[in-house]
Scaffold this active site. Structure first.
Site, short mmCIF file in Angstrom:
data_model
loop_
_atom_site.label_atom_id
_atom_site.label_comp_id
_atom_site.label_asym_id
_atom_site.label_seq_id
_atom_site.Cartn_x
_atom_site.Cartn_y
_atom_site.Cartn_z
N GLU A 21 0.83 -1.20 0.00
CA GLU A 21 0.00 0.00 0.00
C GLU A 21 0.87 1.26 0.00
OE1 GLU A 21 -4.07 -1.56 2.08
OE2 GLU A 21 -2.55 -0.77 3.41
N CYS A 30 3.28 8.71 1.02
CA CYS A 30 3.82 7.82 2.05
C CYS A 30 4.10 6.47 1.39
CB CYS A 30 2.78 7.68 3.16
SG CYS A 30 3.23 6.50 4.44
N CYS A 52 6.18 -6.60 7.64
CA CYS A 52 7.25 -6.06 8.49
C CYS A 52 7.58 -7.08 9.57
CB CYS A 52 6.79 -4.76 9.14
SG CYS A 52 8.07 -3.97 10.14
N CYS A 98 5.60 -4.52 16.13
CA CYS A 98 5.13 -3.46 17.05
C CYS A 98 3.65 -3.75 17.35
CB CYS A 98 5.29 -2.08 16.43
SG CYS A 98 7.00 -1.65 16.07
N CYS A 107 0.63 -1.78 15.59
CA CYS A 107 0.70 -1.53 14.14
C CYS A 107 0.03 -2.65 13.34
CB CYS A 107 2.16 -1.42 13.73
SG CYS A 107 2.39 -1.17 11.97
N CYS A 120 -1.45 6.42 9.77
CA CYS A 120 -0.22 5.78 10.27
C CYS A 120 -0.53 4.46 10.93
CB CYS A 120 0.43 6.62 11.34
SG CYS A 120 1.16 8.08 10.76
N1 SAH Z 1 8.92 1.09 10.54
C1 SAH Z 1 8.98 2.52 10.48
C2 SAH Z 1 8.04 3.14 9.47
C3 SAH Z 1 6.61 2.61 9.43
S1 SAH Z 1 5.51 3.07 10.69
C4 SAH Z 1 8.76 3.10 11.86
O1 SAH Z 1 8.45 2.36 12.76
O2 SAH Z 1 8.95 4.29 12.03
C5 SAH Z 1 5.08 4.75 10.45
C6 SAH Z 1 4.61 5.43 11.73
O3 SAH Z 1 3.29 5.01 12.11
C7 SAH Z 1 5.51 5.11 12.92
O4 SAH Z 1 5.77 6.27 13.65
C8 SAH Z 1 4.62 4.18 13.74
O5 SAH Z 1 5.01 4.13 15.06
C9 SAH Z 1 3.26 4.77 13.51
N2 SAH Z 1 2.15 3.88 13.84
C10 SAH Z 1 2.11 2.53 13.74
N3 SAH Z 1 0.91 2.05 14.12
C11 SAH Z 1 0.16 3.12 14.47
C12 SAH Z 1 -1.20 3.27 14.93
N4 SAH Z 1 -1.99 2.22 15.09
N5 SAH Z 1 -1.62 4.53 15.20
C13 SAH Z 1 -0.82 5.59 15.02
N6 SAH Z 1 0.44 5.51 14.56
C14 SAH Z 1 0.93 4.29 14.29
#
Ligand code: SAH
Length: 359
Positions: A92, A112, A119, A123, A126, A347
């Site tokens: 995406e 983006c 991944c 986390c 995410c 995000c």
């Molecule tokens: N792996 C990289 C880039 C992808 S995530 C990283 O971790 O930075 C892009 C952003 O979205 C990151 O700041 C991540 O912490 C945030 N993010 C992930 N899940 C989210 C959610 N459910 N709500 C808000 N932000 C989120």
């Protein structure tokens, strides 16, 4: 297999034309057509001799992605693309218009991009994590997100954030090669100051970026400065502790003099306590930074379980209270608005789903 032109550097194109027994300067012409003029049809490259164009069509290809689906947010115009890759995997990419109130609303358009299929970092907040990890994207696939989205965009894309699916630092070589091509002033020509690379916390690569004097902006998904809390939501913290990250960023700052952006999802009761205010205040005094407070975007659609199911985002008032406390301590802190929430394009909500094929 035909050679893919998108993703090749000038040097690689020089080797490629050499193998076709063509003079070296043809590579620069080809480079200019593709990257500067976005012409993807060999027959339209009018300053190339007809027989060379024929050789090119036989041995090379320049293809944009087939768009499997395109969803447009009703609230803010954010567009989410689902692209199908040559091996059938899907990724995406999100095109984000500015809020109409932004000072640069007229000219800004942010893309983006994803760097991996899925991944491996897991986390807990995410959506991409729930897909698991398949593979790194090639430079061609990273750049093609840009080229294909640009064709679809009414406005020129001015900014790029590496915040889509995947961890860019785990695909460092391909990502940096894509950035070199995106920022080449003789080619695509986007200013490196308009490109942000976001990491979940690879201290080693943060230092590498500093040593290589990369001009792009750096963001760190921080979410907590308390090791135990961060470990619970971001397992990568076991490999690089909070202190490892802060000292890498200190190193980065002293070497590059560039400020670092922290991303911080505010979770109710988990990372918005007075102790968190104290830890953030202390960190912000070590080097120049800005803290972006992000509302938690629901990942209910992934049927979360374990810790993921217990996470609650702070309310808008909760975020504001936290913001005020940090402000009072002179921390440069901002509340970031969310784009594309209604189409799961905000995000952390990217998780290419098979069922999207039917949209
Ligand atoms: N792996 C990289 C880039 C992808 S995530 C990283 O971790 O930075 C892009 C952003 O979205 C990151 O700041 C991540 O912490 C945030 N993010 C992930 N899940 C989210 C959610 N459910 N709500 C808000 N932000 C989120």
């Amino acid at each position: 297999m035909k050679e893919k032109i998108i993703g090749k550097s000038l040097l690689e194109l020089q080797n490629f034309v050499k193998a076709l027994n063509e003079p070296r300067f043809r590579a620069a012409q080809l480079y200019s057509w593709v990257y500067e003029h976005a012409v993807f049809d060999f027959d339209a490259m009018t300053n190339l001799p007809v027989d060379f164009r024929k050789k090119l069509s036989e041995s090379a290809s320049i293809e944009l992605f087939p768009i499997t689906s395109r969803q447009i947010s009703k609230t803010d115009g954010t567009t989410k693309f689902l692209f199908e890759l040559a091996d059938g995997k899907k990724i995406e990419t999100v095109l984000i218009p500015p809020r109409s109130t932004a000072v640069d609303a007229e000219e800004r358009m942010t893309l983006c991009v994803s760097t991996q299929v899925g991944c491996p970092l897991d986390c807990k907040f995410c959506a991409t994590a729930t897909m698991g990890f398949f593979r790194n994207l090639t430079t061609e696939e990273i750049l093609n997100q840009f080229f294909t989205s640009r064709r679809q965009s009414e406005k020129r894309i001015t900014n790029i954030v590496f915040m889509g699916m995947g961890e860019p630092m785990l695909n460092y070589e391909n990502v940096m090669k894509a950035i070199d091509l995106l920022t080449d002033q003789k080619g695509i020509g986007i200013s490196p100051r308009r490109i942000t690379i976001s990491t979940a916390g690879y201290a080693n690569f943060i230092k590498k970026m500093a040593d290589e004097d990369r001009k792009v902006k750096l963001a760190l998904s921080l979410h907590s400065l308390n090791n135990a809390v961060r470990e619970g939501i971001m397992p990568i913290t076991k490999k690089y502790s909070v202190e490892d990250l802060l000292s890498a960023l200190e190193y980065y700052y002293h070497k590059t003099k560039k400020s670092v952006m922290f991303e911080y999802i505010v979770f109710d009761g988990l990372n918005d306590t007075d102790n968190d205010v104290r830890l953030l205040t202390k960190a912000a005094r070590r080097f120049e930074c800005r803290v972006n407070l992000i509302p938690f975007h629901s990942i209910e659609f992934t049927n979360p379980h374990g810790i993921s199911a217990t996470l609650r985002g702070a309310s808008p008032q909760g975020i504001e209270t936290f913001w005020k406390k940090l402000r009072a301590n002179n921390v440069p802190v901002f509340i970031r608005h969310s784009a594309g929430v209604d189409i799961d394009a905000a995000c952390g909500q990217l998780a290419a789903k098979e069922e999207e094929l039917i949209h």
